[in-house]
Scaffold this motif. Structure first.
Motif, PDB file in Angstrom:
ATOM      1  N   TYR A  15       0.856  -1.186   0.000  1.00  0.00           N
ATOM      2  CA  TYR A  15       0.000   0.000   0.000  1.00  0.00           C
ATOM      3  C   TYR A  15       0.889   1.233   0.000  1.00  0.00           C
ATOM      4  CZ  TYR A  15      -3.536   3.422   1.057  1.00  0.00           C
ATOM      5  OH  TYR A  15      -4.370   4.509   0.985  1.00  0.00           O
ATOM      6  N   ARG A  16       0.628   2.166  -0.923  1.00  0.00           N
ATOM      7  CA  ARG A  16       1.393   3.409  -1.018  1.00  0.00           C
ATOM      8  C   ARG A  16       0.481   4.586  -0.662  1.00  0.00           C
ATOM      9  NH1 ARG A  16       3.804   3.261  -6.168  1.00  0.00           N
ATOM     10  NH2 ARG A  16       5.488   2.159  -5.144  1.00  0.00           N
ATOM     11  N   PHE A  17       0.906   5.384   0.313  1.00  0.00           N
ATOM     12  CA  PHE A  17       0.163   6.587   0.683  1.00  0.00           C
ATOM     13  C   PHE A  17       0.459   7.676  -0.340  1.00  0.00           C
ATOM     14  CE2 PHE A  17       0.739   4.199   4.569  1.00  0.00           C
ATOM     15  CZ  PHE A  17      -0.504   4.276   5.160  1.00  0.00           C
ATOM     16  N   THR A  18      -0.581   8.332  -0.876  1.00  0.00           N
ATOM     17  CA  THR A  18      -0.394   9.324  -1.933  1.00  0.00           C
ATOM     18  C   THR A  18      -0.748  10.743  -1.502  1.00  0.00           C
ATOM     19  OG1 THR A  18      -2.616   8.864  -2.777  1.00  0.00           O
ATOM     20  CG2 THR A  18      -0.781   7.633  -3.763  1.00  0.00           C
ATOM     21  N   GLU A  19      -1.251  10.902  -0.296  1.00  0.00           N
ATOM     22  CA  GLU A  19      -1.549  12.258   0.189  1.00  0.00           C
ATOM     23  C   GLU A  19      -1.493  12.284   1.711  1.00  0.00           C
ATOM     24  OE1 GLU A  19      -6.291  12.328  -0.129  1.00  0.00           O
ATOM     25  OE2 GLU A  19      -5.319  12.463  -2.082  1.00  0.00           O
ATOM     26  N   LYS A  23       2.564  11.068   2.909  1.00  0.00           N
ATOM     27  CA  LYS A  23       2.692  10.940   1.457  1.00  0.00           C
ATOM     28  C   LYS A  23       4.089  10.429   1.092  1.00  0.00           C
ATOM     29  CE  LYS A  23       2.347  13.495  -2.870  1.00  0.00           C
ATOM     30  NZ  LYS A  23       2.069  14.776  -3.500  1.00  0.00           N
ATOM     31  N   GLY A  24       4.149   9.428   0.234  1.00  0.00           N
ATOM     32  CA  GLY A  24       5.420   8.828  -0.162  1.00  0.00           C
ATOM     33  C   GLY A  24       5.787   7.593   0.628  1.00  0.00           C
ATOM     34  N   SER A  26       5.299   3.791   1.899  1.00  0.00           N
ATOM     35  CA  SER A  26       4.699   2.531   1.456  1.00  0.00           C
ATOM     36  C   SER A  26       4.908   1.482   2.528  1.00  0.00           C
ATOM     37  CB  SER A  26       5.347   2.032   0.163  1.00  0.00           C
ATOM     38  OG  SER A  26       5.145   2.930  -0.885  1.00  0.00           O
ATOM     39  N   TYR A  63      10.110   4.652   1.937  1.00  0.00           N
ATOM     40  CA  TYR A  63       9.721   6.056   1.757  1.00  0.00           C
ATOM     41  C   TYR A  63      10.469   6.603   0.561  1.00  0.00           C
ATOM     42  CZ  TYR A  63       8.906  10.979   2.552  1.00  0.00           C
ATOM     43  OH  TYR A  63       8.524  12.281   2.390  1.00  0.00           O
TER      44      TYR A  63
END
Length: 64
Positions: A15-19, A23-24, A26, A63
């Motif tokens: 899972y990658r956080f995008t906001e 943010k950045g 995973s 990250y």
């Protein structure tokens, strides 16, 4: 066949956080499972027993 598992399974998720504040970042989690394996001589004529099955669990954090 010598040292070959009867069954195997693998699974991995990421899972990658995008906001937001993370943010950045995973995170990932995975698992690999092997069932028992026979121990034989190389010609598979003499059977010595079994190596028990095992499950390996992996986790990662990155990250960028």
């Amino acid at each position: 066949m010598n040292n070959t598992s009867e069954k195997s399974a693998s699974l991995f998720g990421l899972y990658r956080f995008t906001e937001g504040a993370v943010k950045g970042l995973s995170v990932g989690l995975g698992a690999n499972h092997l069932t028992k394996r026979a121990i034989t001589d190389n010609a598979n004529q003499v059977w010595f027993g079994w190596v028990p099955g095992r499950t390996l669990v992996n986790a990662n954090i990155t990250y960028r």
